[in-house]
Design an enzyme around this catalytic site. Structure first.
Site, short mmCIF file in Angstrom:
data_model
loop_
_atom_site.label_atom_id
_atom_site.label_comp_id
_atom_site.label_asym_id
_atom_site.label_seq_id
_atom_site.Cartn_x
_atom_site.Cartn_y
_atom_site.Cartn_z
N TYR A 144 41.05 -9.58 10.15
CA TYR A 144 41.12 -8.94 8.94
C TYR A 144 41.90 -9.53 7.96
O TYR A 144 41.22 -9.25 6.73
CB TYR A 144 41.84 -7.46 9.38
N LYS A 148 40.38 -10.36 4.06
CA LYS A 148 41.03 -9.35 3.06
C LYS A 148 41.42 -10.56 1.71
O LYS A 148 41.17 -10.21 0.60
CB LYS A 148 42.28 -8.55 3.36
N1 LIG Z 1 45.28 2.01 6.26
C1 LIG Z 1 46.22 1.07 5.62
O1 LIG Z 1 47.49 1.16 6.23
C2 LIG Z 1 45.90 0.05 4.67
C3 LIG Z 1 44.57 -0.16 4.35
N2 LIG Z 1 44.20 -0.93 3.34
C4 LIG Z 1 42.74 -1.18 2.89
O2 LIG Z 1 42.49 0.20 2.27
C5 LIG Z 1 40.99 0.23 2.34
C6 LIG Z 1 40.77 1.77 3.11
O3 LIG Z 1 41.48 1.66 4.13
P1 LIG Z 1 41.37 3.11 5.07
O4 LIG Z 1 41.01 4.32 4.47
O5 LIG Z 1 42.78 3.05 5.99
O6 LIG Z 1 40.13 2.51 6.23
P2 LIG Z 1 38.96 3.57 6.66
O7 LIG Z 1 38.27 2.85 7.88
O8 LIG Z 1 39.51 5.10 7.04
O9 LIG Z 1 37.89 3.66 5.58
C7 LIG Z 1 36.97 2.66 5.24
C8 LIG Z 1 35.55 3.28 5.05
O10 LIG Z 1 34.62 2.24 4.79
C9 LIG Z 1 33.63 2.48 5.74
N3 LIG Z 1 32.80 1.23 6.11
C10 LIG Z 1 33.04 0.25 6.79
N4 LIG Z 1 32.42 -0.89 6.75
C11 LIG Z 1 31.29 -0.35 5.98
C12 LIG Z 1 30.08 -1.09 5.43
N5 LIG Z 1 29.53 -2.28 5.92
N6 LIG Z 1 29.42 -0.33 4.34
C13 LIG Z 1 29.77 0.75 3.89
N7 LIG Z 1 31.09 1.58 4.33
C14 LIG Z 1 31.65 0.88 5.30
C15 LIG Z 1 34.28 3.03 6.92
O11 LIG Z 1 33.09 3.55 7.93
P3 LIG Z 1 33.56 3.47 9.33
O12 LIG Z 1 34.59 4.20 9.62
O13 LIG Z 1 32.14 4.14 10.21
O14 LIG Z 1 33.78 1.85 9.65
C16 LIG Z 1 35.14 4.02 6.27
O15 LIG Z 1 34.59 5.10 6.17
C17 LIG Z 1 40.57 -0.77 3.13
O16 LIG Z 1 40.08 -1.85 2.38
C18 LIG Z 1 41.74 -1.52 3.79
O17 LIG Z 1 41.62 -2.75 3.96
C19 LIG Z 1 45.20 -1.69 2.61
C20 LIG Z 1 46.40 -1.71 3.29
C21 LIG Z 1 46.84 -0.83 4.12
C1 LIG Z 2 52.30 0.54 18.96
C2 LIG Z 2 53.20 0.43 17.72
C3 LIG Z 2 54.24 -0.73 18.03
C4 LIG Z 2 52.87 0.74 16.50
C5 LIG Z 2 51.98 1.88 16.33
C6 LIG Z 2 51.77 1.84 14.46
C7 LIG Z 2 50.78 1.14 14.13
C8 LIG Z 2 49.35 1.60 14.67
C9 LIG Z 2 50.82 1.02 12.68
C10 LIG Z 2 52.41 0.53 12.34
C11 LIG Z 2 52.10 -0.41 11.01
C12 LIG Z 2 50.59 0.05 10.73
C13 LIG Z 2 50.08 -1.08 9.76
C14 LIG Z 2 48.53 -1.18 9.68
C15 LIG Z 2 47.75 -0.54 10.78
C16 LIG Z 2 48.50 0.41 11.55
C17 LIG Z 2 49.83 0.05 11.96
C18 LIG Z 2 49.96 -1.25 12.70
C19 LIG Z 2 47.79 -1.98 8.71
C20 LIG Z 2 47.74 -3.35 9.47
C21 LIG Z 2 46.73 -1.59 8.14
C22 LIG Z 2 45.85 -2.63 7.45
C23 LIG Z 2 46.68 -3.22 6.24
O1 LIG Z 2 46.14 -3.68 5.46
C24 LIG Z 2 48.15 -3.45 6.67
C25 LIG Z 2 48.60 -2.50 7.39
C26 LIG Z 2 50.10 -2.63 7.83
C27 LIG Z 2 50.79 -1.76 8.93
#
Ligand SMILES: NC(=O)C1=CN([C@@H]2O[C@H](COP(=O)(O)OP(=O)(O)OC[C@H]3O[C@@H](n4cnc5c(N)ncnc54)[C@H](OP(=O)(O)O)[C@@H]3O)[C@@H](O)[C@H]2O)C=CC1
Ligand SMILES: CC(C)CCC[C@@H](C)[C@H]1CC[C@H]2C3=C(CC[C@]12C)[C@@]1(C)CCC(=O)C[C@@H]1CC3
Length: 345
Positions: A144, A148
């Site tokens: 991942y 990214k």
């Molecule tokens: N959540 C976090 O803590 C963090 C997230 N990010 C970034 O933020 C962004 C959003 O994350 P988040 O909202 O948590 O993720 P989600 O999985 O909730 O949202 C991503 C969306 O993109 C869709 N998607 C995946 N593949 C495709 C594709 N090929 N074409 C069109 N749509 C697609 C997913 O569909 P489906 O669910 O069906 O796969 C989903 O609806 C991502 O880029 C992630 O890398 C960055 C830092 C931290």
């Molecule tokens: C099982 C436990 C040790 C942890 C449970 C919580 C975790 C699922 C989350 C804690 C920090 C989170 C995190 C992300 C996903 C969910 C956690 C691991 C990311 C990897 C999501 C995508 C990113 O770009 C970075 C995030 C960092 C923190």
């Protein structure tokens, strides 16, 4: 080549708009008077004022239709980190992002805001008050993160004032809030299976967790600041709550808020990290025979046992960023939004 129509500055598209962050972004954009198109592989809701285009972002042809007449694109689609599927990450985050950039150029989109991640500089060791000039991770901790990094480089390199395409990358960290499908559900599931009794390490490590509204605010500020003369063109920006918190205090606040016990017993970080690596290897070796996904992956253990918090002073200076929701309020609003995950529910 698609025919160009004159794009309106309040007409935008959110790629990944059905996801957690994407939907919060769409709702705020509507509040602010934008017309929004969502492009996503799935449609998860309906909202007045939003046009949905269901498709795979690797398919440039479908993108061209969805981006017609749009001047601003938010790209926040990605496969979930937990899928750990190398080929899928490469296809969607790298080839797919190339398709997005080509489609944007062909239809005359003027601005692209990418959702990157602060993890692009994280190698599993401590980062304290990390700034955007830290080098990209040489040994990214998983596929991942690896993809990214490539994605962010592609988007920032595409910034070209002559050609009229301006780009910027937002690097959030640990996004949480209502409807998050990852953090709270995984945490509660682990607690329900009796596995949230342990603190990995001494529990003093500080981490950024960012309430989703602050991440949305950072994205919209970036989009509205992105002009040819702006210092933000072609740059990456950390967006955080600006309140680093002990990882295990944050987890405990959520768990206790939902009626579960906070973790109490300490385990040495190196022991748990080593075990998580062994389990990960085992799951790879056995994958042709049985599919099992360890909860404590090396990535999660590294995130849970190291300091990793980031400075957002560049965003404050260049775009006037300031968090709009405090960590305390963010945790309260998050806990209240998951009645179905409460202990005993
Ligand atoms: N959540 C976090 O803590 C963090 C997230 N990010 C970034 O933020 C962004 C959003 O994350 P988040 O909202 O948590 O993720 P989600 O999985 O909730 O949202 C991503 C969306 O993109 C869709 N998607 C995946 N593949 C495709 C594709 N090929 N074409 C069109 N749509 C697609 C997913 O569909 P489906 O669910 O069906 O796969 C989903 O609806 C991502 O880029 C992630 O890398 C960055 C830092 C931290
Ligand atoms: C099982 C436990 C040790 C942890 C449970 C919580 C975790 C699922 C989350 C804690 C920090 C989170 C995190 C992300 C996903 C969910 C956690 C691991 C990311 C990897 C999501 C995508 C990113 O770009 C970075 C995030 C960092 C923190």
């Amino acid at each position: 080549m698609a025919t160009r129509i004159r794009p309106s500055s309040k007409r935008c598209a959110v790629i990944g708009g059905s996801g957690f962050l994407g939907r919060h972004l769409v709702e705020k954009l509507l509040d602010k008077g934008y017309t929004v198109s969502v492009f996503d592989i799935r449609q998860s809701y309906e909202l007045p004022g939003v046009t949905f285009h269901q498709g795979d972002l690797c398919d440039k042809q479908s993108l061209l239709t969805a981006l017609h007449g749009v001047s601003l694109v938010f790209h926040c689609a990605s496969p979930a980190p937990a899928s750990d599927d190398k080929a899928l990450f490469q296809r969607v985050n790298i080839q797919g992002t190339q398709a997005v950039l080509q489609a944007c150029t062909e239809v005359g989109v003027q601005k692209v805001v990418l959702t990157s991640s602060a993890s692009v500089v994280f190698e599993g060791t401590d980062i304290k008050d990390g700034r955007e000039d830290l080098p990209y991770a040489k040994k990214p901790i998983d596929y991942y993160t690896q993809t990214k990094i490539e994605q962010e480089k592609l988007v920032l390199k595409a910034c070209d004032k002559e050609k009229g395409l301006l780009t910027v990358a937002i690097r959030p960290h640990g996004i949480f809030g209502p409807r998050d499908p990852q953090l709270v559900p995984i945490l509660v599931d682990t607690a329900r299976r009796g596995k949230m009794k342990f603190i990995i390490g001494d529990g003093s490590n500080l981490v950024d967790f960012t309430f989703v509204d602050n991440v949305v605010h950072g994205h919209i500020l970036a989009a509205e600041s992105l002009r040819p003369e702006s210092p933000i063109c072609g740059k990456a920006y950390h967006i955080t709550n600006d309140e680093p918190v002990r990882f295990w205090d944050f987890m405990s606040d959520i768990l206790v808020g939902l009626g579960y016990a906070a973790p109490r017993y300490h385990l040495p970080y190196t022991l748990v990290y080593g075990l998580s690596l062994l389990l990960w290897l085992l799951s790879l070796l056995l994958s042709p025979l049985v599919a099992f996904k360890p909860t404590f992956t090396p990535m999660r253990v590294a995130l849970a046992g190291t300091h990793h918090f980031y400075s957002c002073s560049r965003a404050k200076q260049d775009m006037g960023y300031k968090p709009v929701v405090s960590l305390k309020d963010g945790i309260r609003r998050t806990v209240e939004s998951y009645p179905h995950l409460r202990h005993g529910a």
